[in-house]
Write an enzyme that holds these catalytic residues in place. Structure first.
Site, PDB file in Angstrom:
ATOM      1  N   PHE A 150       0.819  -1.222   0.000  1.00 49.28           N
ATOM      2  CA  PHE A 150       0.000   0.000   0.000  1.00 49.28           C
ATOM      3  C   PHE A 150       0.852   1.271   0.000  1.00 49.28           C
ATOM      4  O   PHE A 150       0.380   2.335  -0.381  1.00 49.28           O
ATOM      5  CB  PHE A 150      -0.930   0.003   1.230  1.00 49.28           C
ATOM      6  N   LYS A 174      -1.075  -6.925  -9.218  1.00 47.74           N
ATOM      7  CA  LYS A 174      -2.048  -7.123  -8.128  1.00 47.74           C
ATOM      8  C   LYS A 174      -1.698  -6.071  -7.079  1.00 47.74           C
ATOM      9  O   LYS A 174      -0.873  -6.288  -6.210  1.00 47.74           O
ATOM     10  CB  LYS A 174      -1.905  -8.536  -7.562  1.00 47.74           C
ATOM     11  N   CYS A 282       9.577   1.737   3.347  1.00 48.73           N
ATOM     12  CA  CYS A 282      10.488   0.633   3.681  1.00 48.73           C
ATOM     13  C   CYS A 282      11.902   1.160   3.862  1.00 48.73           C
ATOM     14  O   CYS A 282      12.766   0.460   4.371  1.00 48.73           O
ATOM     15  CB  CYS A 282      10.461  -0.419   2.599  1.00 48.73           C
TER      16      CYS A 282
HETATM   17  P1  NAD Z   1       1.588  -6.661   2.935  1.00 42.23           P
HETATM   18  O1  NAD Z   1       2.623  -7.726   2.981  1.00 42.23           O
HETATM   19  O2  NAD Z   1       0.484  -6.706   3.920  1.00 42.23           O
HETATM   20  O3  NAD Z   1       0.889  -6.640   1.491  1.00 42.23           O
HETATM   21  C1  NAD Z   1       1.631  -6.628   0.304  1.00 42.23           C
HETATM   22  C2  NAD Z   1       0.835  -7.310  -0.802  1.00 42.23           C
HETATM   23  O4  NAD Z   1       0.647  -8.681  -0.458  1.00 42.23           O
HETATM   24  C3  NAD Z   1      -0.540  -6.711  -1.020  1.00 42.23           C
HETATM   25  O5  NAD Z   1      -0.807  -6.667  -2.395  1.00 42.23           O
HETATM   26  C4  NAD Z   1      -1.470  -7.680  -0.306  1.00 42.23           C
HETATM   27  O6  NAD Z   1      -2.749  -7.756  -0.884  1.00 42.23           O
HETATM   28  C5  NAD Z   1      -0.751  -8.999  -0.439  1.00 42.23           C
HETATM   29  N1  NAD Z   1      -0.992  -9.896   0.704  1.00 42.23           N
HETATM   30  C6  NAD Z   1      -1.221  -9.518   1.993  1.00 42.23           C
HETATM   31  N2  NAD Z   1      -1.358 -10.602   2.773  1.00 42.23           N
HETATM   32  C7  NAD Z   1      -1.216 -11.678   1.966  1.00 42.23           C
HETATM   33  C8  NAD Z   1      -1.234 -13.079   2.202  1.00 42.23           C
HETATM   34  N3  NAD Z   1      -1.449 -13.583   3.414  1.00 42.23           N
HETATM   35  N4  NAD Z   1      -1.032 -13.907   1.157  1.00 42.23           N
HETATM   36  C9  NAD Z   1      -0.821 -13.414  -0.070  1.00 42.23           C
HETATM   37  N5  NAD Z   1      -0.786 -12.094  -0.351  1.00 42.23           N
HETATM   38  C10 NAD Z   1      -0.975 -11.223   0.651  1.00 42.23           C
HETATM   39  O7  NAD Z   1       2.376  -5.270   2.993  1.00 42.23           O
HETATM   40  P2  NAD Z   1       1.779  -3.808   3.138  1.00 42.23           P
HETATM   41  O8  NAD Z   1       1.276  -3.622   4.529  1.00 42.23           O
HETATM   42  O9  NAD Z   1       0.877  -3.501   2.003  1.00 42.23           O
HETATM   43  O10 NAD Z   1       3.108  -2.932   2.930  1.00 42.23           O
HETATM   44  C11 NAD Z   1       3.987  -2.608   3.967  1.00 42.23           C
HETATM   45  C12 NAD Z   1       5.170  -3.538   3.982  1.00 42.23           C
HETATM   46  O11 NAD Z   1       5.837  -3.502   2.725  1.00 42.23           O
HETATM   47  C13 NAD Z   1       6.223  -3.122   5.003  1.00 42.23           C
HETATM   48  O12 NAD Z   1       6.715  -4.277   5.637  1.00 42.23           O
HETATM   49  C14 NAD Z   1       7.314  -2.473   4.154  1.00 42.23           C
HETATM   50  O13 NAD Z   1       8.603  -2.503   4.718  1.00 42.23           O
HETATM   51  C15 NAD Z   1       7.241  -3.321   2.931  1.00 42.23           C
HETATM   52  N6  NAD Z   1       7.843  -2.646   1.793  1.00 42.23           N
HETATM   53  C16 NAD Z   1       9.053  -3.095   1.375  1.00 42.23           C
HETATM   54  C17 NAD Z   1       9.689  -2.471   0.315  1.00 42.23           C
HETATM   55  C18 NAD Z   1      11.026  -2.942  -0.156  1.00 42.23           C
HETATM   56  O14 NAD Z   1      11.425  -2.551  -1.234  1.00 42.23           O
HETATM   57  N7  NAD Z   1      11.731  -3.775   0.579  1.00 42.23           N
HETATM   58  C19 NAD Z   1       9.076  -1.378  -0.325  1.00 42.23           C
HETATM   59  C20 NAD Z   1       7.822  -0.954   0.120  1.00 42.23           C
HETATM   60  C21 NAD Z   1       7.210  -1.604   1.189  1.00 42.23           C
END
Ligand code: NAD
Length: 501
Positions: A150, A174, A282
């Site tokens: 997000f 997605k 992140c």
């Molecule tokens: P999230 O892991 O909750 O969601 C990410 C994606 O995965 C979304 O599209 C979501 O729909 C999907 N998803 C969520 N739960 C799932 C499941 N159980 N099974 C399959 N798919 C699932 O992450 P978020 O809260 O949207 O984003 C924040 C996180 O992203 C933080 O941990 C941040 O550090 C990380 N992030 C990392 C980077 C990087 O480059 N390393 C960049 C941006 C954000």
């Protein structure tokens, strides 16, 4: 009015069919603004079929022609920058300037891949044996999937699909179900730029859609950016299903403040990097390691009033420096960590918990929070909080500070603040971290380098965008060619090296 959002499949908007929806909120008001369809296997299957059908034609399109679309896409994004930023900010909550900045960082990736004809150039060795030439080329991998978080609803998708598409792949995005409208809009703009139907599709959804994508044998490669627990699952499942996977995950980024640092520079850096975008980056700085008691005392004494003075507000107020967090659950989770930090014995110097904004009482706002005297055993140190909370850890010397950086399970970014070139060089060399800053708090690489962390911040072999992105979305083929006019040697029954021919 609550809008009903759609998927984007085969070049057009498609209504959700599963009957499942999620609410999309304006985080500043707490109001539901839209309902996003959560795809089931049927819609996912249609998106995969559309991407598979578009693949042969797009692969065969010369790279120079493919980039004509990307040049137009770049111009369209810049033309629509204000609208895109407003859409993004209204669902994410970040300030308009920050939203625009993040879109521009995505545009830089588009600009990078406008040079794809050059980036895809192969290798050629003439005459490796008598009459034999060898060449290596890179071909697209096929139907690719991007699962995005997000916190950067434009930039992170643009780390992926422009590179994949420029390389000749087709793509299914997605996006996060929490702020899905920007990803959809980007697909519309790609279509307007002349992208053939089916080359870029957007499927909205949650775990069910992700699982269907991971199980589909047509999907060749998966890029994921999000939290570590989900990333580990996607990496393991995708790999078990024979796919190429890169999963960029969570972080706990440290800034080390040395006694000789330019304190004004370090304080400015800490403010922007810890509290910009409400700490939901992140690459946010969530830990400041101050070296020496005097450095720590000065850092906290001078930072605290600035944290108290942060202008927290909705994106519609141009004075806002920091917006709300994404959801009510995220706010609860962050407040829970603040309570835990106090219980665990950290010193809460600035408490942003009680913040309430007139007219926005139902928004998910938290004021900036600053903890001092945090220790490695505390959960506010070990866990990614992903909110406007900075923890100060006091180290007695440089070695202890470096040890903290290296012992932490996450390894996305880290920065050192110093005037000492030797210390900076030592840090660059020894930090077990994917992206290192020297007096730069958020060392996000420019688009023509690659972005990625180490340790629990990335699963897979490839970082994202830049040269590693091109490698991820292509596979190498090596060709050895002999022509009839070369030397005829008759049937050969044993292996020979080039020097023997
Ligand atoms: P999230 O892991 O909750 O969601 C990410 C994606 O995965 C979304 O599209 C979501 O729909 C999907 N998803 C969520 N739960 C799932 C499941 N159980 N099974 C399959 N798919 C699932 O992450 P978020 O809260 O949207 O984003 C924040 C996180 O992203 C933080 O941990 C941040 O550090 C990380 N992030 C990392 C980077 C990087 O480059 N390393 C960049 C941006 C954000």
């Amino acid at each position: 009015m609550i809008r009903e959002l759609k998927h984007f499949i085969g070049g057009k908007p498609v209504k959700g069919e599963s009957g499942r929806f999620a609410d999309v909120y304006d985080p500043a008001t707490g109001q539901v603004t839209a309902k996003v369809p959560l795809a089931g296997p049927g819609e996912v299957g249609r998106a995969v079929s559309a991407a598979a059908a578009a693949l042969p034609g797009w692969m065969a399109t010369p790279p120079a022609k493919r980039v004509q679309v990307l040049f137009r896409f770049r111009d369209l994004i810049l033309e629509h920058l204000d609208d895109l930023a407003a859409t993004l900010a209204s669902e994410h909550g970040k300030t308009l300037d920050d939203a625009k900045g993040s879109i521009r960082r995505g545009v830089e990736v588009v600009e990078f891949v406008c040079g794809i004809p050059h980036l895809l150039k192969g290798e050629y060795s003439e005459g490796v044996a008598s009459g034999v030439d060898v060449f290596a080329l890179r071909q697209p991998v096929g139907v690719c999937v991007g699962i995005t978080p997000f916190n950067f609803p434009a930039m992170v998708p643009m780390w992926m699909f422009p590179v994949a598409i420029a390389c000749g792949n087709t793509f299914i995005l997605k996006p996060s179900e929490k702020d899905p409208s920007t990803g959809f809009r980007l697909a519309e703009l790609m279509s307007e730029a002349g992208l053939p139907s089916g080359v870029l599709n957007v499927i909205n959804g949650d775990k069910e859609a992700v699982d269907a994508l991971l199980a589909d044998p047509t999907v060749a490669a998966v890029s994921f950016v999000g939290s570590t627990a989900v990333g580990e699952y996607i990496y393991a499942t995708g790999c078990a299903n024979g796919k190429r996977v890169q999963a960029l995950c969570g972080a706990k980024n440290h800034m080390v403040v040395m006694p000789d640092a330019d304190m004004d520079q370090a304080l400015d850096a800490a403010m922007g990097a810890a509290y910009g975008s409400a700490g939901e980056r992140c690459m946010a700085i969530s830990v400041a390691v101050t070296v020496g008691e005097e450095t720590g005392d000065e850092f906290v004494r001078r930072l605290a009033p600035r944290v108290r003075a942060l202008k927290v507000g909705p994106y519609v107020d141009p004075q806002s420096e920091m917006g709300p967090v994404i959801t009510a659950e995220a706010k609860e989770r962050i407040l829970g960590y603040i309570d835990k930090g106090i219980e665990e014995g950290a010193d809460l110097v600035v408490d942003g918990r009680g913040l309430s904004l007139q007219g926005y009482e139902d928004g998910y706002f938290i004021g900036g929070c600053l903890f001092d005297r945090v220790t490695p055993s505390m959960s506010i140190y070990s866990d990614e909080i992903f909110g406007p909370v900075l923890s100060v850890v006091r180290a007695k010397d440089y070695e202890e500070a470096l040890g903290l950086v290296n012992d932490h399970p996450y390894g996305n970014g880290a920065a050192i603040f110093t005037r000492d070139g030797d210390a900076a060089r030592n840090f660059v060399n020894r930090a077990k971290i994917g992206m290192v800053g020297v007096n730069v708090p958020i060392p996000v690489p420019v688009a023509y380098y690659s972005f990625g962390g180490w340790k629990s911040s990335l699963f897979g072999d490839h970082h994202i965008h830049g040269p590693e992105g091109v490698r991820f979305y292509t596979r190498q083929k090596t060709v050895t060619a002999r022509w009839p006019s070369g030397i005829r040697e008759g049937a050969q029954f044993h292996f020979r090296g080039g020097a023997e021919t």
